[in-house]
Design an enzyme around this catalytic site. Structure first.
Site, PDB file in Angstrom:
ATOM      1  N   SER A  97      40.829  80.343 121.056  1.00 24.07           N
ATOM      2  CA  SER A  97      41.532  80.775 119.846  1.00 24.07           C
ATOM      3  C   SER A  97      41.069  80.130 118.554  1.00 24.07           C
ATOM      4  CB  SER A  97      43.038  80.557 120.009  1.00 24.07           C
ATOM      5  OG  SER A  97      43.554  81.424 120.978  1.00 24.07           O
ATOM      6  N   LYS A 147      47.705  76.911 110.675  1.00 22.80           N
ATOM      7  CA  LYS A 147      48.077  78.040 111.530  1.00 22.80           C
ATOM      8  C   LYS A 147      49.601  78.136 111.651  1.00 22.80           C
ATOM      9  CE  LYS A 147      46.966  79.932 116.113  1.00 22.80           C
ATOM     10  NZ  LYS A 147      46.145  79.750 117.329  1.00 22.80           N
ATOM     11  N   SER A 157      43.522  83.409 118.585  1.00 24.28           N
ATOM     12  CA  SER A 157      44.762  83.643 117.867  1.00 24.28           C
ATOM     13  C   SER A 157      44.801  82.987 116.486  1.00 24.28           C
ATOM     14  CB  SER A 157      45.944  83.153 118.705  1.00 24.28           C
ATOM     15  OG  SER A 157      45.855  81.758 118.940  1.00 24.28           O
TER      16      SER A 157
END
Length: 586
Positions: free
Chosen positions: A249, A150, A225
């Site tokens: 997320s 990420k 996210s």
């Protein structure tokens, strides 16, 4: 003294009203010019970041093309079809080379990125990592496995943008602890993936790198996210990814994209070397965790991460290795379950997923016990929202200085930046009509000097929740995961809809998501009659958000008590196996 005389005393040059008028006009023009220059500077920084991304992708494409030309016989389709456990075995025994696997995934990641825009950077050090693997005497548990990371998790030589201009240009000098441990175990981090601006949103869009699409349906969000991770893995461009979770997320993109994802207990995995706009926020626990196509992949990743190297690099992580005996156990479980939390009415497919999974588990010999989470309204408003924005969202709003707000975040941001007195007045006015929205606005005012009381309230709620769990003698809990995938633009208008996932960030329990079904036409038909618990604008939006999802994945959430990741994964594996057998027999 007249006003004109006053101006003359202060400054004789101001005695002429025309001079004053000219001064005011020039001041206004200066303000406009400064704003324009600031905006232009922001645009230039974003353009530079996009150019850097384009160059990285070109480099990635050249590397993949070069390997293809030099190794025309590589069985890319076969490599990409293997599960992570199968791939790890073949790499370890030598029947597949790390080079063939890495470059197969590089090529596929490029293809997926062209389709859904999920990659923000090529970790060019992956080719150096390949050479290091050849020199390592011992093959780690993740030997030769390519891994996506990420965006906000630090990788040496790369930026961690957080989707924000303020973090651009800050090239990291060393890897985060989790990346160091992955490399120690033989893994090859090869790309960084897209996120929403600030990461306090479960869509996946920012003005630097753009909107990421759901590979299963481009009209839908991949969630967030960790949305870039979700999109890349679901599209086949990665076999394992590392995401983060402060309100769902990891679990939300896993739900939206049909993947398995695990949010561990806070601090089971090191968080050193991660960029965040909410540094210092302690009331709600954020966590790093794995995302993959199946539960065994998550277990293998956790097995690899929970090693002496991580405990050495980060002494704040409790040295608890992976408990194989718990994960492989076949003892019947006592499972608490609920179909809805009373805050947001589940969509028809969410509810059906729980009902079907409950029956499968019962038929398999497990004991299912109804469970109702206590005081969910209080948890969402007073513990989660007031906790995550205990400063009244001041730090988050400050992050936008020198930045431009992404359209998908504007609804949230405009609410956050309202002065506290305005929020209180609006909450008072809305209370008789829309009580849920009013409570949320009030919670966004923060806690001010009462932060200790806030932390005490979270601890008291956790104690109450565990007492109820113990009274029913539960091993684990089965509950909904938000879904199916939202239409674009709705996540930013429905932050409170994360009640199903954010509960377990407040409690700091391990929780994972497993896909069990797909949306049916009957689900879509039933959705037409959806009204919600409150029948307020949020309920209307949720209905609109999940419309048009026939054929998309539906997931359930599996929960265990703190530090029991292995039991959580064991439960997830049971759910996955039963759901898979059902699909196979249909």
């Amino acid at each position: 003294m007249t006003q004109e005389r006053l101006w003359q005393v202060l400054d004789p040059s101001w005695g002429d009203p025309r001079a004053l008028s000219a001064l005011l006009c020039s001041s206004a023009a200066a303000v406009v010019l400064l704003k324009w220059l600031g905006h232009r500077q922001v645009q230039q920084k974003m353009q530079e970041a996009r150019r850097s991304r384009d160059l990285a992708l070109e480099r990635m494409e050249k590397a993949a093309r070069r390997f293809k030309q030099e190794n025309p016989g590589t069985q890319t389709t076969h490599i990409l079809s293997l599960t992570m456990v199968e791939l790890a075995e073949k790499l370890k025994e030598g029947s597949l080379s790390p080079e063939s696997v890495l470059y197969s995934y590089l090529d596929k990641a490029l293809e997926v990125n062209r389709e859904v825009n999920c990659v923000t950077d090529f970790i060019h050090g992956c080719e150096d990592q390949l050479q290091k693997l050849k020199k390592q005497k011992e093959k780690g548990l993740l030997y030769g496995i390519p891994i996506s990371i990420k965006d906000h998790i630090n990788c040496k030589g790369h930026i961690s943008s957080g989707g924000m201009v303020k973090f651009l240009g800050q090239v990291k000098e060393e890897d985060s602890v989790i990346v160091q441990v992955l490399k120690h175990q033989g893994a090859i981090p090869f790309v960084k993936t897209n996120i929403p601006q600030t990461m306090i949103n479960y869509d996946c869009s920012n003005l630097i790198f753009g909107q990421t699409l759901n590979p299963l349906n481009h009209q839908k969000s991949p969630g967030g996210s960790s949305g870039g991770e979700g999109a890349l893995i679901a599209g086949g461009g990665s076999i394992l990814g590392i995401g983060s979770d402060v309100a769902g997320s990891i679990r939300l993109p896993s739900s939206f994209c049909g993947l398995c994802g695990l949010k561990p207990t806070g601090n089971r995995i090191s968080k050193q070397g991660v960029v965040s706009p909410l540094v210092g926020m302690q009331s709600v626990t954020a966590m790093l965790g794995p995302m993959a196509r199946d539960v065994d992949s998550l277990a293998l990743c956790m097995r690899a991460l929970l090693c002496e190297e991580m405990f050495r690099l980060d002494p704040t992580v409790p040295p608890i290795p992976f408990d194989e005996e718990v994960y492989t156990s076949s003892n019947p479980l006592r499972i608490g379950y609920y179909e809805g939390d009373g805050y947001f009415q589940p969509s028809p497919s969410m509810k059906r997923a729980i009902q079907q999974t409950r029956k499968l588990l019962q038929d398999a010999g497990h004991t299912l016990v109804p469970f109702a989470p206590p005081k969910i309204d209080y948890m969402v408003d007073e513990l989660f929202t007031r906790g995550i924005f205990s400063d009244g969202a001041a730090h988050l709003v400050d992050c936008f200085k020198g930045d431009i707000v992404d359209p998908n975040l504007k609804s949230q941001f405009n609410t956050y930046r309202l002065p506290a007195p305005v929020k209180r007045i609006l909450a008072f006015l809305l209370k008789p009509i829309y009580p849920r929205i009013a409570r949320d606005l009030s919670a966004l005012c923060g806690v001010g000097k009462n932060l200790w009381d806030q932390h005490g309230a979270v601890a008291a709620y956790r104690t109450e929740f565990i007492a109820k769990w113990r009274k029913l003698r539960l091993d684990v809990i089965l509950c909904p995961a938000l879904g199916p995938a939202f239409n674009h633009g709705y996540a930013g208008k429905l932050f409170a809809a994360t009640s199903y996932t954010n509960l377990y960030n407040v409690l700091n329990f391990p929780a994972g998501v497993v896909p069990v079904s797909t949306v049916t036409r009957a689900d879509e038909e039933e959705l037409k009659h959806y009204q919600g618990h409150y029948r307020d604008p949020w309920d209307k939006r949720l209905k609109e958000a999940v419309e048009g999802a026939v054929g998309l994945p539906v997931a359930v959430q599996c929960v265990a008590l703190p530090w029991q990741e292995e039991l959580c994964l064991r439960f997830m594996k049971e759910v996955e196996m039963l759901a898979h057998n059902t699909k196979r027999n249909v």
